[in-house]
Design a protein around this motif. Structure first.
Motif, short mmCIF file in Angstrom:
data_model
loop_
_atom_site.label_atom_id
_atom_site.label_comp_id
_atom_site.label_asym_id
_atom_site.label_seq_id
_atom_site.Cartn_x
_atom_site.Cartn_y
_atom_site.Cartn_z
N MET A 217 0.84 -1.19 0.00
CA MET A 217 0.00 0.00 0.00
C MET A 217 0.88 1.25 0.00
O MET A 217 1.78 1.37 0.82
CB MET A 217 -0.89 -0.01 1.25
N THR A 218 0.61 2.16 -0.92
CA THR A 218 1.42 3.37 -1.00
C THR A 218 1.13 4.27 0.21
O THR A 218 0.02 4.23 0.75
CB THR A 218 1.11 4.16 -2.29
N PRO A 219 2.14 5.07 0.62
CA PRO A 219 1.90 5.94 1.78
C PRO A 219 0.67 6.85 1.64
O PRO A 219 -0.12 6.96 2.57
CB PRO A 219 3.21 6.74 1.89
N PRO A 220 0.47 7.51 0.45
CA PRO A 220 -0.75 8.36 0.35
C PRO A 220 -2.04 7.56 0.54
O PRO A 220 -2.97 8.04 1.20
CB PRO A 220 -0.66 8.92 -1.08
N LEU A 221 -2.09 6.34 -0.01
CA LEU A 221 -3.31 5.53 0.13
C LEU A 221 -3.53 5.14 1.60
O LEU A 221 -4.65 5.17 2.12
CB LEU A 221 -3.22 4.28 -0.76
N TYR A 222 -2.41 4.79 2.26
CA TYR A 222 -2.46 4.41 3.68
C TYR A 222 -2.99 5.57 4.53
O TYR A 222 -3.90 5.41 5.36
CB TYR A 222 -1.05 4.00 4.12
N ILE A 223 -2.44 6.76 4.26
CA ILE A 223 -2.86 7.93 5.03
C ILE A 223 -4.31 8.30 4.69
O ILE A 223 -5.10 8.66 5.57
CB ILE A 223 -1.89 9.11 4.79
N ALA A 224 -4.66 8.20 3.39
CA ALA A 224 -6.03 8.53 2.96
C ALA A 224 -7.04 7.63 3.67
O ALA A 224 -8.09 8.09 4.13
CB ALA A 224 -6.15 8.35 1.45
N LEU A 225 -6.72 6.35 3.77
CA LEU A 225 -7.61 5.39 4.44
C LEU A 225 -7.83 5.80 5.89
O LEU A 225 -8.94 5.76 6.41
CB LEU A 225 -6.99 4.00 4.39
N ARG A 226 -6.72 6.21 6.54
CA ARG A 226 -6.81 6.62 7.94
C ARG A 226 -7.66 7.87 8.11
O ARG A 226 -8.52 7.95 8.97
CB ARG A 226 -5.41 6.90 8.49
N PHE A 227 -7.39 8.85 7.24
CA PHE A 227 -8.15 10.10 7.31
C PHE A 227 -9.65 9.83 7.14
O PHE A 227 -10.48 10.41 7.82
CB PHE A 227 -7.68 11.07 6.23
N LEU A 228 -9.95 8.91 6.20
CA LEU A 228 -11.36 8.61 5.91
C LEU A 228 -12.03 7.90 7.08
O LEU A 228 -13.09 8.28 7.55
CB LEU A 228 -11.46 7.70 4.68
N ILE B 148 0.71 14.74 -1.26
CA ILE B 148 -0.39 15.37 -0.51
C ILE B 148 -1.66 15.36 -1.36
O ILE B 148 -2.74 15.00 -0.88
CB ILE B 148 -0.02 16.82 -0.11
N ALA B 149 -1.50 15.75 -2.65
CA ALA B 149 -2.67 15.74 -3.55
C ALA B 149 -3.22 14.32 -3.67
O ALA B 149 -4.44 14.11 -3.67
CB ALA B 149 -2.28 16.28 -4.92
N SER B 150 -2.31 13.34 -3.73
CA SER B 150 -2.74 11.93 -3.88
C SER B 150 -3.57 11.48 -2.67
O SER B 150 -4.50 10.70 -2.83
CB SER B 150 -1.52 11.01 -4.01
N ILE B 151 -3.21 11.98 -1.49
CA ILE B 151 -3.96 11.58 -0.29
C ILE B 151 -5.43 11.97 -0.45
O ILE B 151 -6.33 11.15 -0.19
CB ILE B 151 -3.36 12.26 0.97
N PHE B 152 -5.68 13.17 -0.93
CA PHE B 152 -7.07 13.63 -1.05
C PHE B 152 -7.76 13.03 -2.28
O PHE B 152 -8.95 12.75 -2.25
CB PHE B 152 -7.12 15.16 -1.03
N LEU B 153 -6.98 12.82 -3.34
CA LEU B 153 -7.57 12.15 -4.52
C LEU B 153 -7.89 10.69 -4.19
O LEU B 153 -8.89 10.15 -4.64
CB LEU B 153 -6.61 12.22 -5.71
#
Lengths: 219, 411
Positions: free
Chosen positions: B1-12, B321-326
């Motif tokens: 899992m890429t770091p942005p996807l990992y962080i995005a999952l957490r944020f969600l 950062i953009a990837s996290i929100f996308l």
């Protein structure tokens, strides 16, 4: 700048604010820093201590002058290259900890390691646990960061700053530079950090009553 | 899992209420889109199948002769006669036309029909009916007449030349049943007696309330028609190519030919307008869901300014950062589309079981739906597009936040 210099800056100028509120924060600051030393940036409030550390930590760009890490100028690097250097060489311990609230203590320490991408998930967990153990938080690995006390959060921030700073990380025999800008952190934090990193350390003491800006150093 | 996807999952997952709000917007948008398209297309599909099943995909009617341009050029602005035709009622040499047209690969079968309008009488009831004189075997091959029978027996009709098949609504109007006698009025004023052998339901009101089938030779005698056929009905392998074949037949046979699309143009336009209207309404719902996601992600960016600055200080690039929100948008779109498709299928199934008595243009006792995978794909693509647009602006804004400004201003 001699061969021992790991970090240097030359004639740094930095202005903050716009138009009438524009402030000349840094006026021609030059530094040559040797590895393995600890430096304290002291001075009254608003004299530009944090601005200098942000520039040395590649988080901000000077309006004039140049910064070099291991004799390599960084002023012309792209934003992505600067981010990569921050990830590899620099660990920040902010005055207000700045932990990620949605993550546990261990996950916070793993975040910079994830970005570096040189360790497996298991190795990252192991290293994060080791770092937290060394700052006395071995029993609070899985505790959400927002449930930690201020002191504990500060120690997690120290562990996180050290997470990617290890020679074995980039697998080279050459000693690597690691910079730990610590704006307004307690002295204990600074000492802990520097002992762990064994590298160059900047410290900005919380006491800001000194009349003139100065940079003190020790080895 | 890429770091942005990992962080995005957490944020969600750590902001459950906004997540549920965004997700439900996409889920309901996709589900309603699928369900409404299934309904509107269900009615349209039923009508098309019924009309092709009863009247064929292509019909050849009157012979024509082109009216040639006069040798003298008409004055400018005068209403010339160029392109107009002279029509002659009926098919000339139907057997030869059918023999040649069967050579076309798209033609499955064809059936000659002698058509006329007569008065019908059964008991004390009268009605004007559309008499179709047919060859039973050929007509059964070319149309869905066999499947449309709801009462009686086709063989009884085939074996008895004085029998007829009548439409279901006509049977109701005339109160006629199987074995009853029905009288058809010939042009010479003489009533011909027929026995009702079967009752057919095409599902289209205009057919079921007027249609009477008799044997072609009997119809020819009753109508006193000189030719054996007034039209030829075609069953095609690909009904969508009927307009091209109609044009070809006109050129080849010098008879007017019309495709089902041309024949039913006004009704098809009505269905198309209805579908577009519903699609626009539902697209607006999805757009509203997109606005919801835009708001949620914008609020998320505002709430995560500090985290964005921390990540940037740790070496995360703008694109990360953009990837996290996308990624957050993509996760909402993926989960929302999947759940929306499931809910859409469930809603479509539920709607298809709602009893509804329609006896007008169409005949149905339940809501008509169509199961088309393209509805699911289109709804998913629409949701992904809406969510991507909704996520892009907050993502870009997050990426452009200068970390130092946040860190300086944070206490």
């Amino acid at each position: 700048m001699n061969s021992e210099t790991c970090l240097s800056c030359e004639a740094i100028e930095r202005y903050l604010g716009e138009e009438e509120e524009r402030v000349h924060a840094l006026r021609g600051v030059s530094l040559d820093i040797e590895p393995g030393s600890i430096h304290a940036v002291v001075g009254p409030s608003g004299c530009g201590k944090s601005s200098l550390l942000y520039i040395l930590g590649l988080l901000d760009l000077p309006d004039a002058g140049r910064v070099s890490i291991e004799s390599e100028p960084v002023s012309q690097l792209s934003d992505d290259e600067l981010a990569h250097k921050r990830n590899k060489f620099i660990g920040f311990i902010f005055q207000f900890h700045f932990l990620m609230e949605d993550f546990t203590a261990q996950e916070n320490v793993m975040i910079p390691m994830r970005k570096l991408g040189q360790l497996s998930d298991g190795e990252m967990r192991e290293r994060a646990a080791g770092l937290l153990e060394s700052v006395g938080l071995g029993d609070k690995l899985r505790r959400p960061s927002r449930h930690l006390s201020g002191g504990e959060q500060q120690r997690v921030a120290i562990a996180r700053a050290l997470a990617t700073i290890r020679e074995s990380f980039w697998r080279t025999s050459r000693p690597a530079t690691s910079i730990l800008p610590i704006p307004s952190a307690p002295l204990s934090c600074c000492k802990t950090s520097c002992n762990k990193a064994g590298k160059l350390c900047f410290w900005q003491p919380t006491t800001q009553s000194l009349p003139k800006p100065a940079i003190g150093s020790t080895r | 899992m890429t770091p942005p996807l990992y962080i995005a999952l957490r944020f969600l997952t750590h902001r459950k209420r906004p997540l549920l709000l965004s997700l439900s917007g996409v889920v309901f948008g996709v589900a309603i889109f699928i369900c409404t398209q299934a309904q509107t297309q269900g009615f349209a599909r039923y009508f098309i199948d019924s009309t092709i099943g009863s009247n064929g995909a292509l019909v050849i009617r009157s012979r024509f002769r082109p009216r040639y341009e006069p040798l003298m050029v008409s004055a400018k602005g005068s209403n010339g006669t160029v392109g107009r035709r002279l029509y002659f009622e009926g098919i000339t040499n139907a057997n030869e036309i059918m023999r040649v047209s069967r050579q076309f690969s798209n033609v499955v079968s064809c059936s000659p029909v002698l058509r006329g309008t007569v008065s019908a009488r059964a008991g004390f009831e009268n009605a004007t009916v559309d008499l179709y004189g047919i060859d039973p075997a050929l007509h059964a091959q070319t149309t869905d007449l066999l499947h449309q029978l709801i009462d009686g027996n086709f063989d009884d009709f085939r074996n008895n030349t004085s029998s007829i098949i009548i439409g279901s609504r006509l049977a109701e109007i005339l109160q006629a049943g199987i074995g009853d006698t029905m009288q058809l009025l010939a042009p010479n004023g003489e009533y011909w007696r027929f026995t009702v052998a079967a009752i057919a339901r095409a599902g289209i009101g205009s057919i079921d309330s007027t249609r009477v089938y008799s044997h072609a030779r009997v119809a020819q005698a009753l109508l006193q028609h000189p030719s054996g056929a007034s039209m030829i009905i075609y069953k095609l392998r690909n009904p969508n190519r009927a307009p091209a074949l109609a044009s070809r037949f006109e050129t080849l046979f010098q008879h007017s030919a019309s495709s089902w699309q041309e024949r039913e143009e006004s009704t098809l336009q009505l269905f198309l307008t209805l579908r577009m209207s519903v699609a626009i309404t539902v697209s607006l719902i999805i757009l509203l869901a997109g606005f919801g996601i835009f708001n949620v992600l914008t609020m998320s960016v505002l709430a995560k300014i500090k985290e964005i600055a921390i990540l940037r200080s740790m070496g995360y690039r703008r694109i990360d950062i953009a990837s996290i929100f996308l990624c957050q948008g993509a996760l909402i779109a993926a989960a929302g589309s999947l759940l929306g498709c499931l809910l859409g299928a469930l809603m479509t199934w539920g709607v298809s079981h709602i009893p509804i008595r329609i006896r007008g243009l169409l005949y149905t006792d339940y809501f008509l739906v169509t199961w088309d995978w393209r509805h699911y794909v289109f709804a998913t693509l629409l949701a992904i597009l809406a969510v991507f647009i909704a996520s892009y602006v907050p993502a870009r804004r997050a990426a452009e936040l200068p970390p130092v400004v946040t860190i300086r201003g944070s206490r």
